[in-house]
Design an enzyme around this catalytic site. Structure first.
Site, PDB file in Angstrom:
ATOM      1  N   ASP A   1      -8.634   4.141  37.551  1.00 24.68           N
ATOM      2  CA  ASP A   1      -7.247   3.780  37.740  1.00 24.68           C
ATOM      3  C   ASP A   1      -7.231   2.061  38.471  1.00 24.68           C
ATOM      4  O   ASP A   1      -8.183   1.739  38.230  1.00 24.68           O
ATOM      5  CB  ASP A   1      -6.349   4.905  38.785  1.00 24.68           C
ATOM      6  CG  ASP A   1      -6.818   4.670  40.218  1.00 24.68           C
ATOM      7  OD1 ASP A   1      -7.859   3.904  40.497  1.00 24.68           O
ATOM      8  OD2 ASP A   1      -6.156   5.467  40.818  1.00 24.68           O
TER       9      ASP A   1
ATOM     10  N   CYS B   1     -11.502   5.518  41.238  1.00 21.72           N
ATOM     11  CA  CYS B   1     -10.352   5.208  41.775  1.00 21.72           C
ATOM     12  C   CYS B   1     -10.618   4.973  42.964  1.00 21.72           C
ATOM     13  O   CYS B   1     -11.689   4.524  43.375  1.00 21.72           O
ATOM     14  CB  CYS B   1      -9.414   6.811  41.403  1.00 21.72           C
ATOM     15  SG  CYS B   1      -9.821   8.174  42.633  1.00 21.72           S
TER      16      CYS B   1
ATOM     17  N   THR C   1     -10.566   6.464  45.990  1.00 15.94           N
ATOM     18  CA  THR C   1     -11.358   7.308  46.868  1.00 15.94           C
ATOM     19  C   THR C   1     -12.379   8.172  46.053  1.00 15.94           C
ATOM     20  O   THR C   1     -13.343   8.742  46.449  1.00 15.94           O
ATOM     21  CB  THR C   1     -10.637   8.405  47.713  1.00 15.94           C
ATOM     22  OG1 THR C   1     -10.064   9.238  46.650  1.00 15.94           O
ATOM     23  CG2 THR C   1      -9.845   7.674  48.622  1.00 15.94           C
TER      24      THR C   1
ATOM     25  N   HIS D   1     -30.793  27.407  38.267  1.00 14.82           N
ATOM     26  CA  HIS D   1     -29.265  26.623  38.249  1.00 14.82           C
ATOM     27  C   HIS D   1     -28.397  26.770  36.840  1.00 14.82           C
ATOM     28  O   HIS D   1     -27.195  26.496  36.892  1.00 14.82           O
ATOM     29  CB  HIS D   1     -29.715  25.208  38.504  1.00 14.82           C
ATOM     30  CG  HIS D   1     -30.482  24.949  39.860  1.00 14.82           C
ATOM     31  ND1 HIS D   1     -29.979  25.154  40.822  1.00 14.82           N
ATOM     32  CD2 HIS D   1     -31.808  24.360  39.707  1.00 14.82           C
ATOM     33  CE1 HIS D   1     -30.971  25.067  41.702  1.00 14.82           C
ATOM     34  NE2 HIS D   1     -32.099  24.574  41.400  1.00 14.82           N
TER      35      HIS D   1
HETATM   36  C1  RB5 Z   1      -4.231   4.996  44.515  1.00 17.33           C
HETATM   37  O1  RB5 Z   1      -3.505   4.399  45.593  1.00 17.33           O
HETATM   38  C2  RB5 Z   1      -5.190   6.032  45.010  1.00 17.33           C
HETATM   39  O2  RB5 Z   1      -4.499   6.986  45.689  1.00 17.33           O
HETATM   40  C3  RB5 Z   1      -5.979   6.548  43.985  1.00 17.33           C
HETATM   41  O3  RB5 Z   1      -6.889   5.711  43.483  1.00 17.33           O
HETATM   42  C4  RB5 Z   1      -7.304   7.821  44.404  1.00 17.33           C
HETATM   43  O4  RB5 Z   1      -7.633   7.306  45.605  1.00 17.33           O
HETATM   44  C5  RB5 Z   1      -6.722   9.092  44.855  1.00 17.33           C
HETATM   45  O5  RB5 Z   1      -7.250   9.945  44.906  1.00 17.33           O
END
Ligand code: RB5
Length: 150
Positions: free
Chosen positions: A8, A65, A67, A133
């Protein structure tokens, strides 16, 4: 290895670094976007990458993304996807060895480039161990209950 990558806006800046690193190591990596850091919704990119991995047997995905949390949660909704959120080399290695992870996720706001390199190396250099596994991994799909939770 063949990878599809998507992010993202909060993972966009790290994407060229990951593409360059994996390409230099001899891997094939296909960029599914986005093409700019304009705001996008991470579930859309997670689905795009997950669908590509499912359609191309034996391929892997990388999702980034802010996090790594949202994009990994979304990817794991796709049947057949085992997306692992890894912020260190040990878990990246174990995600392959024990979980047969087919998508690697991390957060651009969480890890620096040196750690990213170690995560990528660990993921690429570790094979699924199979055996006991494999039975557990097969059971993961049994956890799916279809239909939206309201
Ligand atoms: C974007 O601001 C952020 O919320 C997204 O990149 C991610 O960290 C969501 O889990």
């Amino acid at each position: 290895m063949k990878f599809y990558i998507a992010t993202d806006h909060a993972g966009f800046a790290l994407k060229p670094f990951v593409i360059d690193y994996l390409t230099q190591k001899g891997h094939e990596i296909i960029d599914l976007g986005p093409d700019s850091d304009a705001r996008v919704d991470y579930p859309d990119l997670a689905k795009k990458c997950a669908d590509a991995v499912i359609a191309d047997s034996g391929s892997f995905g990388i999702l980034i993304c802010g996090t790594g949390i949202g994009i990994s949660i979304a990817a794991n909704k796709i049947k057949g996807i085992r997306a692992a959120l890894c912020h260190d080399a040990y878990t990246a290695s174990m995600s392959r060895a024990h979980n047969d992870a087919n998508i690697l996720c991390f957060g651009e706001r969480v890890v620096g480039k040196g750690v990213v390199e170690s995560i990528l190396d660990a993921f690429c250099n570790t094979s699924f161990e199979g055996g006991r596994h494999a039975a557990r991994v097969n059971k993961i799909e049994d956890c799916c209950s279809f239909g939206r939770v309201e």
